[in-house]
Design a protein around this motif. Sequence first.
Motif, PDB file in Angstrom:
ATOM      1  N   GLU A 149      -4.254  -5.911  -2.727  1.00 13.81           N
ATOM      2  CA  GLU A 149      -5.593  -6.366  -2.693  1.00 13.81           C
ATOM      3  C   GLU A 149      -5.449  -7.745  -2.055  1.00 13.81           C
ATOM      4  O   GLU A 149      -6.288  -8.171  -1.433  1.00 13.81           O
ATOM      5  CB  GLU A 149      -6.223  -6.328  -4.136  1.00 13.81           C
ATOM      6  CG  GLU A 149      -7.642  -6.693  -3.878  1.00 13.81           C
ATOM      7  CD  GLU A 149      -8.250  -6.624  -5.377  1.00 13.81           C
ATOM      8  OE1 GLU A 149      -9.225  -6.339  -5.594  1.00 13.81           O
ATOM      9  OE2 GLU A 149      -7.724  -6.678  -6.440  1.00 13.81           O
ATOM     10  N   LYS A 196      -8.493   1.596  -5.940  1.00 17.08           N
ATOM     11  CA  LYS A 196      -8.856   1.081  -7.292  1.00 17.08           C
ATOM     12  C   LYS A 196      -9.356   2.133  -7.952  1.00 17.08           C
ATOM     13  O   LYS A 196      -9.026   2.417  -8.994  1.00 17.08           O
ATOM     14  CB  LYS A 196      -9.994  -0.159  -7.090  1.00 17.08           C
ATOM     15  CG  LYS A 196     -10.426  -0.624  -8.492  1.00 17.08           C
ATOM     16  CD  LYS A 196     -11.493  -2.077  -8.262  1.00 17.08           C
ATOM     17  CE  LYS A 196     -11.674  -2.624  -9.468  1.00 17.08           C
ATOM     18  NZ  LYS A 196     -12.506  -3.637  -9.394  1.00 17.08           N
ATOM     19  N   ASN A 221       0.813  -1.275  -0.033  1.00 19.46           N
ATOM     20  CA  ASN A 221       0.064   0.095   0.069  1.00 19.46           C
ATOM     21  C   ASN A 221       0.792   1.168   0.072  1.00 19.46           C
ATOM     22  O   ASN A 221       0.663   2.219  -0.766  1.00 19.46           O
ATOM     23  CB  ASN A 221      -0.975   0.006   1.290  1.00 19.46           C
ATOM     24  CG  ASN A 221      -0.214  -0.262   2.520  1.00 19.46           C
ATOM     25  OD1 ASN A 221       0.857  -0.835   2.593  1.00 19.46           O
ATOM     26  ND2 ASN A 221      -0.585   0.389   3.601  1.00 19.46           N
ATOM     27  N   ILE A 240      -9.647  -0.410  -0.378  1.00 15.59           N
ATOM     28  CA  ILE A 240      -9.426  -1.069  -1.472  1.00 15.59           C
ATOM     29  C   ILE A 240     -10.103  -0.525  -2.598  1.00 15.59           C
ATOM     30  O   ILE A 240      -9.779  -0.014  -3.816  1.00 15.59           O
ATOM     31  CB  ILE A 240      -9.824  -2.552  -1.517  1.00 15.59           C
ATOM     32  CG1 ILE A 240      -8.958  -3.313  -0.794  1.00 15.59           C
ATOM     33  CG2 ILE A 240     -10.317  -3.246  -2.939  1.00 15.59           C
ATOM     34  CD1 ILE A 240      -9.490  -4.695  -0.530  1.00 15.59           C
ATOM     35  N   LYS A 279      -7.053  -9.080   1.368  1.00 16.31           N
ATOM     36  CA  LYS A 279      -8.254 -10.107   1.416  1.00 16.31           C
ATOM     37  C   LYS A 279      -7.704 -11.504   1.734  1.00 16.31           C
ATOM     38  O   LYS A 279      -8.511 -12.254   2.323  1.00 16.31           O
ATOM     39  CB  LYS A 279      -8.872 -10.239  -0.309  1.00 16.31           C
ATOM     40  CG  LYS A 279      -9.406  -9.107  -0.702  1.00 16.31           C
ATOM     41  CD  LYS A 279     -10.127  -9.102  -2.074  1.00 16.31           C
ATOM     42  CE  LYS A 279     -10.866  -8.118  -2.530  1.00 16.31           C
ATOM     43  NZ  LYS A 279     -11.332  -8.281  -3.968  1.00 16.31           N
ATOM     44  N   ARG A 334     -10.695  -1.413   5.967  1.00 13.69           N
ATOM     45  CA  ARG A 334      -9.969  -2.014   4.637  1.00 13.69           C
ATOM     46  C   ARG A 334     -10.658  -2.107   3.358  1.00 13.69           C
ATOM     47  O   ARG A 334     -10.028  -1.880   2.317  1.00 13.69           O
ATOM     48  CB  ARG A 334      -9.387  -3.454   5.483  1.00 13.69           C
ATOM     49  CG  ARG A 334      -8.475  -3.245   6.543  1.00 13.69           C
ATOM     50  CD  ARG A 334      -7.056  -2.969   6.078  1.00 13.69           C
ATOM     51  NE  ARG A 334      -6.126  -2.835   7.238  1.00 13.69           N
ATOM     52  CZ  ARG A 334      -4.996  -2.669   6.882  1.00 13.69           C
ATOM     53  NH1 ARG A 334      -4.310  -2.081   5.691  1.00 13.69           N
ATOM     54  NH2 ARG A 334      -3.842  -2.671   8.073  1.00 13.69           N
ATOM     55  N   SER A 335     -11.941  -2.382   3.335  1.00 13.29           N
ATOM     56  CA  SER A 335     -12.653  -2.582   2.283  1.00 13.29           C
ATOM     57  C   SER A 335     -12.685  -1.243   1.509  1.00 13.29           C
ATOM     58  O   SER A 335     -12.616  -1.131   0.217  1.00 13.29           O
ATOM     59  CB  SER A 335     -14.068  -3.048   2.489  1.00 13.29           C
ATOM     60  OG  SER A 335     -13.895  -4.332   2.971  1.00 13.29           O
ATOM     61  N   ALA A 383     -10.806  -8.581   5.943  1.00 12.74           N
ATOM     62  CA  ALA A 383     -11.281  -7.341   5.010  1.00 12.74           C
ATOM     63  C   ALA A 383     -12.350  -6.616   6.002  1.00 12.74           C
ATOM     64  O   ALA A 383     -13.477  -6.638   5.577  1.00 12.74           O
ATOM     65  CB  ALA A 383     -11.781  -7.678   3.715  1.00 12.74           C
TER      66      ALA A 383
END
Length: 341
Positions: free
Chosen positions: A199, A220, A146, A216, A203, A212-213, A208
């Motif tokens: 990712e 993205k 990240n 992502i 996951k 955290r979701s 997740a």
Amino acid sequence: MALGPRVLKTGIAVAMALYISKFLGFQTPVIAAVAAIFAMQPSIYRSWRYFLDQLQTNTLGAAIALLVGMAFANDPLIIGLTCIIVIMICLKMKMEETIGLTLVTVIAVLEASGQWDFALSRFLHTLVGIGSAFVINILFFPPKPNVQFLKQIDAVFNRMSLLLRTAISDEMKESSFRSEYQALETEMLSLHDKFKLFEEEIKKIKRAKYRRSRQIVVYKQMLNTLQKGLEVLETIDNHYFQSTRTPEINAAFDRHLELLEKAHELVLLKLDDKMKPELESIEQMEIENEKFLQTVMQEIHFDDGSRRLSIVAAACYEYGYQIARLDRLAGHADIEEKVTS
């Protein structure tokens, strides 16, 4: 060429594998060193997955090689056929990345010609190398996809912004523009890879959770927005200069690209918590984006050479739309980790 953490960790893992091999009294420690080189991965999750996959395929490969060595002579043709069988099994198991190291184990075991103790020794060499790489990858400079992703986002945006700001005005030399454009395409591919690593870690290793979701989703969209900017460059290259246009159209496109880049930069600074709250809105860009598309479409005469401008205008509009979408996500996102170094 930069001396990165992965390069250093590979050297440390090789040294560790050799020291362990020497301590255990292995006669050919080079196999452990080769295994350590193969096993060094760019993320903790991939290191763990690689370790498990190699454990399976190496065990299976060593068993097959041992049986073949006991049944047949140590013949080059037999070794080649055994390698083919092992490759097919690895492909069937969808463990393509393990093929190289598994074949090293197979060939090393076949040298024993059915001597199970010698074959077991060769197999242990491989496990020592894989284990050394796995441990070093976790303990020393553990990968942070990240952080790497966010750093590279800034670098890619800066290069893309320069190209978009000069694409219409044609201020850069052609050779310099092409060189920067090729570098941008390469960096975008690398950025996609880093997003996949991030990712996977979220996951597969960490649960997740909602925060955290959200990360992502935001990351993205950051990647998708940059991709749309790259598509604008591609569209300009393929259609803009081949179309009929007026100086007013050139100026309109140039101004709009400048507006889009300023808005994109503003959103990235907002995500990095560097902007004053009263300066964070990009609503004006959204309004201008709508007006721009309408104005260009009104100016285009589809029976002459200006029709290709509609393709470029649509690409610019889509880029602006994605910037606005990223801005909305930034307003609700809780980015846990910032680039601090």
